[in-house]
Scaffold this active site. Structure first.
Site, PDB file in Angstrom:
ATOM      1  N   ASN A 161     -19.697 -20.778 -41.355  1.00  0.00           N
ATOM      2  CA  ASN A 161     -21.004 -21.237 -40.875  1.00  0.00           C
ATOM      3  C   ASN A 161     -22.084 -21.003 -41.927  1.00  0.00           C
ATOM      4  O   ASN A 161     -22.260 -19.897 -42.419  1.00  0.00           O
ATOM      5  CB  ASN A 161     -21.364 -20.508 -39.582  1.00  0.00           C
ATOM      6  CG  ASN A 161     -22.689 -20.944 -39.014  1.00  0.00           C
ATOM      7  OD1 ASN A 161     -23.224 -22.006 -39.340  1.00  0.00           O
ATOM      8  ND2 ASN A 161     -23.240 -20.121 -38.152  1.00  0.00           N
ATOM      9  N   GLU A 200     -30.434  -9.930 -28.376  1.00  0.00           N
ATOM     10  CA  GLU A 200     -30.491 -11.041 -27.429  1.00  0.00           C
ATOM     11  C   GLU A 200     -30.215 -10.618 -25.998  1.00  0.00           C
ATOM     12  O   GLU A 200     -30.248 -11.444 -25.094  1.00  0.00           O
ATOM     13  CB  GLU A 200     -29.494 -12.126 -27.842  1.00  0.00           C
ATOM     14  CG  GLU A 200     -29.856 -12.769 -29.166  1.00  0.00           C
ATOM     15  CD  GLU A 200     -28.931 -13.912 -29.533  1.00  0.00           C
ATOM     16  OE1 GLU A 200     -27.877 -14.119 -28.860  1.00  0.00           O
ATOM     17  OE2 GLU A 200     -29.241 -14.616 -30.497  1.00  0.00           O
ATOM     18  N   TYR A 242     -13.508 -17.803 -28.994  1.00  0.00           N
ATOM     19  CA  TYR A 242     -13.109 -18.851 -29.935  1.00  0.00           C
ATOM     20  C   TYR A 242     -12.369 -19.965 -29.194  1.00  0.00           C
ATOM     21  O   TYR A 242     -12.586 -21.148 -29.458  1.00  0.00           O
ATOM     22  CB  TYR A 242     -12.239 -18.272 -31.056  1.00  0.00           C
ATOM     23  CG  TYR A 242     -12.998 -17.309 -31.926  1.00  0.00           C
ATOM     24  CD1 TYR A 242     -13.910 -17.773 -32.872  1.00  0.00           C
ATOM     25  CD2 TYR A 242     -12.826 -15.938 -31.814  1.00  0.00           C
ATOM     26  CE1 TYR A 242     -14.621 -16.899 -33.675  1.00  0.00           C
ATOM     27  CE2 TYR A 242     -13.532 -15.054 -32.609  1.00  0.00           C
ATOM     28  CZ  TYR A 242     -14.428 -15.540 -33.533  1.00  0.00           C
ATOM     29  OH  TYR A 242     -15.138 -14.668 -34.325  1.00  0.00           O
ATOM     30  N   CYS A 282     -23.055 -18.358 -34.528  1.00  0.00           N
ATOM     31  CA  CYS A 282     -21.671 -17.899 -34.453  1.00  0.00           C
ATOM     32  C   CYS A 282     -21.549 -16.442 -34.010  1.00  0.00           C
ATOM     33  O   CYS A 282     -20.464 -16.023 -33.614  1.00  0.00           O
ATOM     34  CB  CYS A 282     -20.960 -18.126 -35.785  1.00  0.00           C
ATOM     35  SG  CYS A 282     -20.530 -19.865 -36.016  1.00  0.00           S
ATOM     36  N   HIS A 283     -22.641 -15.689 -34.053  1.00  0.00           N
ATOM     37  CA  HIS A 283     -22.563 -14.321 -33.534  1.00  0.00           C
ATOM     38  C   HIS A 283     -22.314 -14.333 -32.024  1.00  0.00           C
ATOM     39  O   HIS A 283     -21.897 -13.339 -31.463  1.00  0.00           O
ATOM     40  CB  HIS A 283     -23.831 -13.528 -33.879  1.00  0.00           C
ATOM     41  CG  HIS A 283     -25.082 -14.052 -33.254  1.00  0.00           C
ATOM     42  ND1 HIS A 283     -25.759 -15.136 -33.770  1.00  0.00           N
ATOM     43  CD2 HIS A 283     -25.768 -13.660 -32.153  1.00  0.00           C
ATOM     44  CE1 HIS A 283     -26.826 -15.373 -33.012  1.00  0.00           C
ATOM     45  NE2 HIS A 283     -26.848 -14.500 -32.024  1.00  0.00           N
TER      46      HIS A 283
END
Length: 158
Positions: free
Chosen positions: A116, A151, A93, A124-125
């Protein structure tokens, strides 16, 4: 102003929704199991790309037109910077706040992520806490882990 709403199903993930306005994505609800009506088959290219992503294919969405008109310039910068974080990588963050030009605004960056409205398009993940993965709103930490693992982020199992 042409508004279109589309529901789609991603195998193993559930039902998600997209809302388009004048050709831009303005809302993306990530798929989750839902007891809903049958989802009509959708052949939009973007829906096919989302299904490919959720099937584990290396799909990216940084080329998709989205609504990045937020209520403050800082939040717009957060969205733009976050869209640049590559698949399989994360920022904290505090790092997101610094990238957006306000290095002391980690809490504000967290608030941005909590609100979001663009799911995978403003990912945002990929934002984590300084001491671990952090949370992921109503979807929960396990959903965030699952996205990061999909991912290829090595810290997803932490």
């Amino acid at each position: 102003m042409a508004v279109t709403q589309v529901a789609y199903e991603a195998e193993g993930w559930g039902v998600g929704e997209l809302v388009f306005e004048d050709g831009r994505v303005v809302w993306h609800e990530l798929p989750r199991p839902r007891a809903t009506r049958e989802v009509p088959d959708c052949t939009l290219e973007l829906v096919e790309r989302l299904r490919a992503y959720f099937a584990g294919e290396p799909e990216t969405f940084d080329d998709v037109a989205v609504d990045l008109e937020y209520e403050t310039p800082f939040l717009e910068r957060c969205a733009r910077e976050l869209r640049q974080v590559p698949r399989g990588e994360v920022v904290t963050y505090g790092e997101l706040a610094a990238l957006a030009g306000a290095p002391r605004a980690a809490r504000a960056a967290g608030g941005f992520c909590a609100r979001n409205r663009l799911g995978l398009f403003v990912p945002c993940h990929r934002v984590v806490a300084a001491g671990g993965l952090g949370s992921y709103g109503s979807h929960g930490l396990e959903y965030k882990r699952r996205l990061l693992a999909l991912e290829g982020y090595p810290g997803a199992a932490v």
